[in-house]
Design a protein around this motif. Structure first.
Motif, PDB file in Angstrom:
ATOM      1  N   ILE A 139      14.555  63.049 -34.530  1.00  0.00           N
ATOM      2  CA  ILE A 139      14.003  61.719 -34.238  1.00  0.00           C
ATOM      3  C   ILE A 139      14.967  60.685 -34.793  1.00  0.00           C
ATOM      4  O   ILE A 139      15.261  60.688 -35.992  1.00  0.00           O
ATOM      5  CB  ILE A 139      12.608  61.541 -34.868  1.00  0.00           C
ATOM      6  CG1 ILE A 139      11.654  62.652 -34.399  1.00  0.00           C
ATOM      7  CG2 ILE A 139      12.020  60.178 -34.518  1.00  0.00           C
ATOM      8  CD1 ILE A 139      10.309  62.636 -35.085  1.00  0.00           C
ATOM      9  N   ASP A 140      15.465  59.784 -33.942  1.00  0.00           N
ATOM     10  CA  ASP A 140      16.423  58.806 -34.455  1.00  0.00           C
ATOM     11  C   ASP A 140      15.704  57.572 -34.998  1.00  0.00           C
ATOM     12  O   ASP A 140      14.471  57.462 -34.945  1.00  0.00           O
ATOM     13  CB  ASP A 140      17.477  58.456 -33.403  1.00  0.00           C
ATOM     14  CG  ASP A 140      16.933  57.634 -32.239  1.00  0.00           C
ATOM     15  OD1 ASP A 140      17.532  57.685 -31.160  1.00  0.00           O
ATOM     16  OD2 ASP A 140      15.906  56.936 -32.406  1.00  0.00           O
ATOM     17  N   SER A 141      16.483  56.620 -35.506  1.00  0.00           N
ATOM     18  CA  SER A 141      15.922  55.483 -36.236  1.00  0.00           C
ATOM     19  C   SER A 141      15.263  54.454 -35.337  1.00  0.00           C
ATOM     20  O   SER A 141      14.652  53.508 -35.830  1.00  0.00           O
ATOM     21  CB  SER A 141      17.028  54.801 -37.050  1.00  0.00           C
ATOM     22  OG  SER A 141      18.036  54.312 -36.181  1.00  0.00           O
ATOM     23  N   THR A 142      15.398  54.589 -34.010  1.00  0.00           N
ATOM     24  CA  THR A 142      14.752  53.617 -33.128  1.00  0.00           C
ATOM     25  C   THR A 142      13.250  53.851 -33.017  1.00  0.00           C
ATOM     26  O   THR A 142      12.538  53.020 -32.468  1.00  0.00           O
ATOM     27  CB  THR A 142      15.368  53.680 -31.718  1.00  0.00           C
ATOM     28  OG1 THR A 142      15.101  54.963 -31.149  1.00  0.00           O
ATOM     29  CG2 THR A 142      16.876  53.454 -31.781  1.00  0.00           C
ATOM     30  N   VAL A 143      12.760  54.992 -33.499  1.00  0.00           N
ATOM     31  CA  VAL A 143      11.344  55.327 -33.385  1.00  0.00           C
ATOM     32  C   VAL A 143      10.625  54.891 -34.657  1.00  0.00           C
ATOM     33  O   VAL A 143      11.022  55.262 -35.760  1.00  0.00           O
ATOM     34  CB  VAL A 143      11.141  56.844 -33.154  1.00  0.00           C
ATOM     35  CG1 VAL A 143       9.662  57.167 -32.980  1.00  0.00           C
ATOM     36  CG2 VAL A 143      11.939  57.297 -31.943  1.00  0.00           C
ATOM     37  N   SER A 144       9.559  54.113 -34.478  1.00  0.00           N
ATOM     38  CA  SER A 144       8.810  53.629 -35.638  1.00  0.00           C
ATOM     39  C   SER A 144       8.040  54.763 -36.291  1.00  0.00           C
ATOM     40  O   SER A 144       7.454  55.603 -35.609  1.00  0.00           O
ATOM     41  CB  SER A 144       7.838  52.520 -35.219  1.00  0.00           C
ATOM     42  OG  SER A 144       6.906  53.009 -34.279  1.00  0.00           O
ATOM     43  N   ASN A 145       8.034  54.772 -37.618  1.00  0.00           N
ATOM     44  CA  ASN A 145       7.329  55.810 -38.375  1.00  0.00           C
ATOM     45  C   ASN A 145       5.899  55.365 -38.629  1.00  0.00           C
ATOM     46  O   ASN A 145       5.470  55.152 -39.753  1.00  0.00           O
ATOM     47  CB  ASN A 145       8.057  56.083 -39.697  1.00  0.00           C
ATOM     48  CG  ASN A 145       7.455  57.275 -40.430  1.00  0.00           C
ATOM     49  OD1 ASN A 145       6.919  58.184 -39.794  1.00  0.00           O
ATOM     50  ND2 ASN A 145       7.533  57.256 -41.744  1.00  0.00           N
ATOM     51  N   THR A 146       5.128  55.206 -37.544  1.00  0.00           N
ATOM     52  CA  THR A 146       3.745  54.749 -37.639  1.00  0.00           C
ATOM     53  C   THR A 146       2.811  55.795 -37.050  1.00  0.00           C
ATOM     54  O   THR A 146       3.195  56.559 -36.167  1.00  0.00           O
ATOM     55  CB  THR A 146       3.545  53.424 -36.892  1.00  0.00           C
ATOM     56  OG1 THR A 146       3.947  53.598 -35.514  1.00  0.00           O
ATOM     57  CG2 THR A 146       4.374  52.315 -37.522  1.00  0.00           C
ATOM     58  N   SER A 147       1.592  55.800 -37.559  1.00  0.00           N
ATOM     59  CA  SER A 147       0.580  56.720 -37.036  1.00  0.00           C
ATOM     60  C   SER A 147      -0.038  56.135 -35.781  1.00  0.00           C
ATOM     61  O   SER A 147      -0.384  54.955 -35.744  1.00  0.00           O
ATOM     62  CB  SER A 147      -0.509  56.960 -38.086  1.00  0.00           C
ATOM     63  OG  SER A 147       0.004  57.643 -39.199  1.00  0.00           O
ATOM     64  N   LYS A 148      -0.173  56.954 -34.762  1.00  0.00           N
ATOM     65  CA  LYS A 148      -0.771  56.521 -33.499  1.00  0.00           C
ATOM     66  C   LYS A 148      -1.731  57.584 -32.996  1.00  0.00           C
ATOM     67  O   LYS A 148      -1.543  58.769 -33.236  1.00  0.00           O
ATOM     68  CB  LYS A 148       0.311  56.250 -32.439  1.00  0.00           C
ATOM     69  CG  LYS A 148       1.224  55.068 -32.770  1.00  0.00           C
ATOM     70  CD  LYS A 148       2.265  54.852 -31.685  1.00  0.00           C
ATOM     71  CE  LYS A 148       3.198  53.691 -32.028  1.00  0.00           C
ATOM     72  NZ  LYS A 148       2.488  52.404 -31.964  1.00  0.00           N
ATOM     73  N   LEU A 149      -2.766  57.103 -32.308  1.00  0.00           N
ATOM     74  CA  LEU A 149      -3.749  58.000 -31.698  1.00  0.00           C
ATOM     75  C   LEU A 149      -3.230  58.468 -30.341  1.00  0.00           C
ATOM     76  O   LEU A 149      -2.846  57.659 -29.505  1.00  0.00           O
ATOM     77  CB  LEU A 149      -5.087  57.287 -31.512  1.00  0.00           C
ATOM     78  CG  LEU A 149      -6.126  58.007 -30.644  1.00  0.00           C
ATOM     79  CD1 LEU A 149      -6.577  59.303 -31.309  1.00  0.00           C
ATOM     80  CD2 LEU A 149      -7.318  57.104 -30.360  1.00  0.00           C
ATOM     81  N   VAL A 150      -3.210  59.784 -30.139  1.00  0.00           N
ATOM     82  CA  VAL A 150      -2.863  60.359 -28.846  1.00  0.00           C
ATOM     83  C   VAL A 150      -3.985  61.317 -28.452  1.00  0.00           C
ATOM     84  O   VAL A 150      -4.377  62.181 -29.242  1.00  0.00           O
ATOM     85  CB  VAL A 150      -1.517  61.105 -28.875  1.00  0.00           C
ATOM     86  CG1 VAL A 150      -1.156  61.575 -27.472  1.00  0.00           C
ATOM     87  CG2 VAL A 150      -0.419  60.209 -29.430  1.00  0.00           C
ATOM     88  N   ILE A 151      -4.503  61.141 -27.260  1.00  0.00           N
ATOM     89  CA  ILE A 151      -5.557  62.016 -26.732  1.00  0.00           C
ATOM     90  C   ILE A 151      -4.917  62.927 -25.679  1.00  0.00           C
ATOM     91  O   ILE A 151      -4.406  62.460 -24.669  1.00  0.00           O
ATOM     92  CB  ILE A 151      -6.701  61.195 -26.115  1.00  0.00           C
ATOM     93  CG1 ILE A 151      -7.316  60.271 -27.167  1.00  0.00           C
ATOM     94  CG2 ILE A 151      -7.766  62.118 -25.526  1.00  0.00           C
ATOM     95  CD1 ILE A 151      -8.370  59.335 -26.616  1.00  0.00           C
ATOM     96  N   TYR A 152      -4.927  64.212 -25.941  1.00  0.00           N
ATOM     97  CA  TYR A 152      -4.337  65.195 -25.035  1.00  0.00           C
ATOM     98  C   TYR A 152      -5.456  65.843 -24.224  1.00  0.00           C
ATOM     99  O   TYR A 152      -6.326  66.515 -24.775  1.00  0.00           O
ATOM    100  CB  TYR A 152      -3.567  66.253 -25.810  1.00  0.00           C
ATOM    101  CG  TYR A 152      -2.455  65.693 -26.667  1.00  0.00           C
ATOM    102  CD1 TYR A 152      -1.244  65.316 -26.108  1.00  0.00           C
ATOM    103  CD2 TYR A 152      -2.619  65.524 -28.042  1.00  0.00           C
ATOM    104  CE1 TYR A 152      -0.218  64.801 -26.882  1.00  0.00           C
ATOM    105  CE2 TYR A 152      -1.598  65.005 -28.834  1.00  0.00           C
ATOM    106  CZ  TYR A 152      -0.403  64.651 -28.247  1.00  0.00           C
ATOM    107  OH  TYR A 152       0.611  64.136 -29.021  1.00  0.00           O
TER     108      TYR A 152
END
Length: 960
Positions: A139-152
């Motif tokens: 994962i490179d530095s352009t991706v924010s290190n935040t928690s997100k809800l994903v529904i699969y």
């Protein structure tokens, strides 16, 4: 020449690279080659067939059938082989892949690396590697290190990657064994200029949002109904009030200062992960035993114990008064074993007074209890997935505007504003893509073909005055070229998907830095790769790419290196690799390009992509899909036990368990023999202890075995067996002994023979032919039953029970009942029919039951002896049936007439009473006044039913 091999590494077919063969790639969308060839007899390619080429590893991931060439009588192929990772689209993304559960619908709130950790577990459970190397995440530095809800929701592994990339607003791609997330871009820009090296440049409109003014809203979490009065100036698409908004006075964010109304292209964005919140820390985590009544199958109840978990949080003083009306308090774990999981919680589960008599808060009431749920495939918390002291969490379901939470709301509003600013920086960039057809002479480059220089992510400077005033720097997101002549007008697609910031969070210590698209990690091993056209100076802290090495080597050798032609390249460098005076053959000596020696001694192990011995390849005729291993050494122990040392890499740690029932077919002195043994102990030093079923057949070195079941562990009693000897595929479960019965066979496909003797009355011919046996059966699509005569065929209908309009529409060969008869739908329209089944329908056909039209007539209570008195009266009613089903509601026309023997009277009566409903009134006026006693009188009725241009009638009479 390209060799296409089967899953056993045997060559199934070889083909030259013919005209029409292509290579195509589109970022996050497709990655494949097409091989075009013709043959006289069909080649039956199977899923998993692959070709390991210079361009990469490609596999057959979808069934393929050739086209019959009617002019030649042969078969034409345009065989598509996708990149090796594209087979992931055939596997579901599961939360607990190791236990083979069916939890393909689940949700998780956590950072991207946690989601991808579950993804890697799926690949591991499937046994997927890249040429033996496990996959890993980058994962490179352009991706924010935040928690997100994903529904699969029942999605495959490829779609799961795309859903994660969409959620974190980044891209994904695969490089060998690395699954990369971030922005795919590298190198210095290379000019693509129309009419200079670009033959044709077109513009394709993108569906990606383009906006210069953004109205941003946050989540509804922790927002009360009276948060912010409605401001009509910021109402967009009705999203107001209960969602978090940007600070007062900031209704929107513009991409540029002093933007005019005409320049503003508006968009609305909702950030569901931004809401007023605090991160709490758990302490005093305590398990508490509870008891619940469980209803048994016989109606009785049994008390069952289970464990719940309570915790405290010294950083907050809470009250039930803060809970939002109609909302449920919930927490999302941020760290710990349960990170990302969402649970309801009960505050003050013991209902203690929240305050003491002196008005101070009661510390005993500041207690939280986690409510168990099965959202993640099983009841949690449990086992290792339990809360622990120090775990952090976010709470929602409370009123964040309460004064006790200080500036929680204002902080969230400011966070939302910052997110909107970053978002508009992305949306203001031109989202369109530009396919560029390159000039062939530029791509040929005097034999040093440039096709591989412009791989996905390579930075490009587009120059075309028709589209750009000062050019535009972007990158390659797709390409397509011919395999036989790769420099012949290849097409490269240039474009943007998002313009993310390249600057990470800077603290006192710089942990990560991005330079020229490459990520450097302070504590890791990030190394900058210098590409073909990169003019970065060479140092001891960067490396040359493979193509740059070839370019430098060509300069050193003072000869052109045709990177697209491996044979030519080998001829050029051969003299630099082989020994002087090398001679080939049985009497040869020294080392040549293809290494040839008299003897070869390897101190450890010898690895090869293909190993040929006397041109004979052997493969077993049976395969069991479970864990197993290979025996390296055997040591006898007391009591009939044996200590077995397993071959290195033949089994992963933890795969084998005590109680496992193992089986192998092994060649001994008397030939192949099936041997069983039980694993009694698993050591930490790659050893196991086993007890053979038959002492005469102990384990032996080189023996390869598989687990078939387990004597006690129900989770290890399942397996799948494929046998060409028995000509079957079977799925086994509940195997807890050496003997397998029909009850263990959930599914058996093939020749049953004597494998299931418990099935009585099955003809011998059926046992000798391919048969499907299953404990339960669900069939999709059309099912036909064929008679034993081998000729008669009958389609099997799909029975849907009692017809109701709620079950509509109905499709061809659906079958229903109306309570009297069974009907088969014969309507062939793709959208089905809403029509109710009836005896005269064109959409329904009677499958079982009587639909004969018949009529019954009834009279109400009255006197039949004094018919000549005008004051005597009664009613005659009629009921029409199809079989035994009343259908008066379907009758369109009723006709009545009377037969008294007086034709003039009968005609007059019919004119007055002939058109009625299903009831006719009878009194003294129904008969002629001159009528004599004993004269027969008949009252007739005819019912007519019209439907789809057809008329059906039923008639009857009553003797008056």
């Amino acid at each position: 020449m390209i060799n296409i091999k089967d899953t056993s590494n045997n060559i199934r077919f070889s083909t030259e690279i013919n005209t029409g063969s292509k290579r195509k790639f589109t970022l996050m969308n497709e990655d494949y080659i097409i091989l075009k060839f013709s043959v006289e007899e069909p080649i039956y390619f199977k899923l998993g067939d692959y070709a390991d080429t210079e361009l990469g590893l490609f596999e057959l991931v979808d069934p393929y059938k050739p086209t019959l060439n009617e002019s030649t009588g042969g078969y034409d192929y345009e065989l598509r082989l996708d990149a090796y990772y594209w087979k992931w689209k055939n596997k579901m993304f599961r939360f607990n892949p190791e236990v083979g559960g069916s939890e393909a619908s689940w949700k998780l709130t956590s950072t991207l690396d946690v989601h991808l950790g579950i993804f890697l577990r799926n690949l591991t459970a499937l046994g997927y590697t890249y040429k033996g190397t496990p996959f890993e995440i980058k994962i490179d530095s352009t991706v924010s290190n935040t928690s997100k809800l994903v529904i699969y929701e029942n999605i495959n592994l490829i779609d799961a990657l795309s859903q994660m990339a969409e959620t974190w607003e980044c891209e994904w791609w695969v490089e060998d064994n690395q699954i990369c997330f971030g922005r795919c871009e590298f190198g210095n820009p290379v000019d693509f200029e129309i009419f200079e090296n670009v033959e044709n440049m077109t513009r394709e409109e993108s569906k990606t949002t383009y906006a210069t003014r953004v109205y941003a809203f946050g989540s509804t979490r922790n927002i009360p109904h009276d948060y912010r009065p409605v401001d009509e100036s910021v109402v967009v698409n009705g999203i107001v009030q209960k969602r978090l908004m940007m600070p007062v006075g900031v209704p929107y964010v513009d991409a540029y200062p002093d933007m005019t109304t005409e320049e503003a292209i508006e968009d609305v964005v909702v950030f569901e992960d931004i809401y007023p919140r605090r991160t709490g820390t758990m302490s005093s985590v305590t398990p508490v035993e509870r008891t619940e009544n469980v209803e048994n199958e016989d109606g009785s109840t049994t008390q069952q114990k289970y464990t719940v978990y309570q915790f405290k949080d010294t950083g907050i003083t809470f009250s039930k008064d803060y809970i939002l009306p109609g909302e449920e308090l919930r927490i999302v774990f941020q760290t710990g074993a349960m990170a990302g999981m969402d649970f309801a919680v009960t505050f003050n589960p013991n209902n203690l007074p929240e305050k003491l008599e002196d008005g101070s808060w009661n510390p005993e009431a500041q207690l939280w209890e986690i409510v168990r749920n099965e959202d993640y495939g099983r009841m949690l918390p449990a086992d290792t997935l339990i809360p622990k002291n120090g775990d952090t969490y976010n709470l929602y379901g409370f009123d964040s505007t309460s004064e006790v939470f200080n500036d929680m709301v204002s902080s969230a509003e400011e966070e939302l504003e910052e997110a909107a600013k970053k978002y508009v920086e992305k949306t203001k960039i031109d989202p369109n893509t530009y396919p560029c057809t390159m000039m062939s002479d530029y791509m040929y480059n005097d034999g040093n073909v440039r096709t591989n220089e412009f791989t996905v992510g390579a930075r490009i400077n587009l120059i075309n005055p028709a589209y750009f005033e000062n050019g535009r720097v972007s990158r390659v997101i797709g390409f397509e070229f011919d395999l036989d002549i790769p420099y012949s007008s290849p097409v490269f697609t240039i474009g943007e998907t998002a313009g993310y910031s390249r600057i990470g969070d800077l603290e006192e210590k710089v942990d990560e830095l991005t330079y020229k698209g490459q990520t450097f990690t302070g504590t890791g091993s990030g190394v900058y790769v210098i590409g073909t056209n990169d003019n970065t100076p060479l140092t001891n802290k960067n490396v040359l790419s493979s193509l740059r090495v070839l370019k430098e080597l060509a300069r050193y050798l003072d000869q052109p290196v045709h990177t697209y032609d491996p044979v030519q390249f080998k001829n050029i460098i051969a003299d630099y690799l082989k020994s002087i005076d090398f001679a080939s053959g049985l009497t040869g000596y020294k080392v040549g390009v293809d290494t040839e020696v008299e003897t070869l001694k390897v101190r450890k192990r010898f690895w090869a992509e293909e190993y040929i011995l006397n041109q004979i390849s052997l493969i077993g005729d049976e395969f069991i899909l479970t864990e197993g291993g290979q025996v390296d050494e055997v040591e006898p122990l007391e009591g009939g036990l044996y200590r077995v040392t397993l071959s290195e890499n033949s089994v992963r740690t933890g795969q084998l368990k005590a109680g496992d029932i193992c089986v192998t077919d092994f060649k001994i002195e008397t030939g192949f023999h099936r041997i069983y043994f039980e694993i009694t102990k698993v050591g930490d030093d790659n050893t196991i202890e086993v007890y053979p079923e038959d002492p005469a057949y102990p384990p032996r070195p080189l023996m390869t075995f598989r687990r078939r079941g387990n004597f006690t562990d129900e989770t290890r009693q399942n397996s799948i067996r494929l046998s060409s000897h028995d000509q079957i595929i079977e799925m086994l479960s509940g195997v807890n002994s050496y003997d397998v019965t029909w009850k263990n066979r959930d599914i058996l496909i093939g020749k049953i023979k004597d494998l299931i003797p418990e099935i009585k009355g099955l003809p011998e011919r059926a046992r000798e032919k391919a048969t499907f046996f299953g404990q339960n059966m669900v069939l999709l699509g059309n099912v036909f039953q064929v008679s034993a005569d081998g000729v008669t065929q009958e389609r099997v209908p799909c029975y849907k029970g009692l017809w109701t309009v709620e079950k509509a529409p109905f499709f061809y060969y659906d079958q229903v009942t109306d309570g009297y008869c069974r009907y088969t739908c014969v309507h062939e329209g793709e959208e089905g029919t809403m029509e109710e089944p009836r005896f005269d329908s064109d959409a329904w056909q009677v499958a079982d039951g009587d639909t004969t039209l018949n009529m019954k007539m009834y009279s109400s209570t009255g006197s039949w002896e004094f018919w000549d008195r005008l004051d005597i009266l009664f009613d005659v009613s009629v009921e029409v049936f199809t079989g035994s089903k009343p259908i008066n509601d379907l009758v369109n026309e009723w006709e009545w007439w009377i037969e008294t023997g007086n034709e003039e009277f009968d005609t007059a009566w019919k004119s007055l009473h002939g058109s009625k409903t299903d009831t006719q009134h009878v009194d003294g006026s129904t008969f002629p006044t001159s009528m004599q006693a004993g004269v027969p009188v008949k009252l007739w009725c005819r019912a007519r039913i019209y439907n789809n241009g057809k008329t059906n009638t039923s008639e009857g009479y009553l003797n008056l």
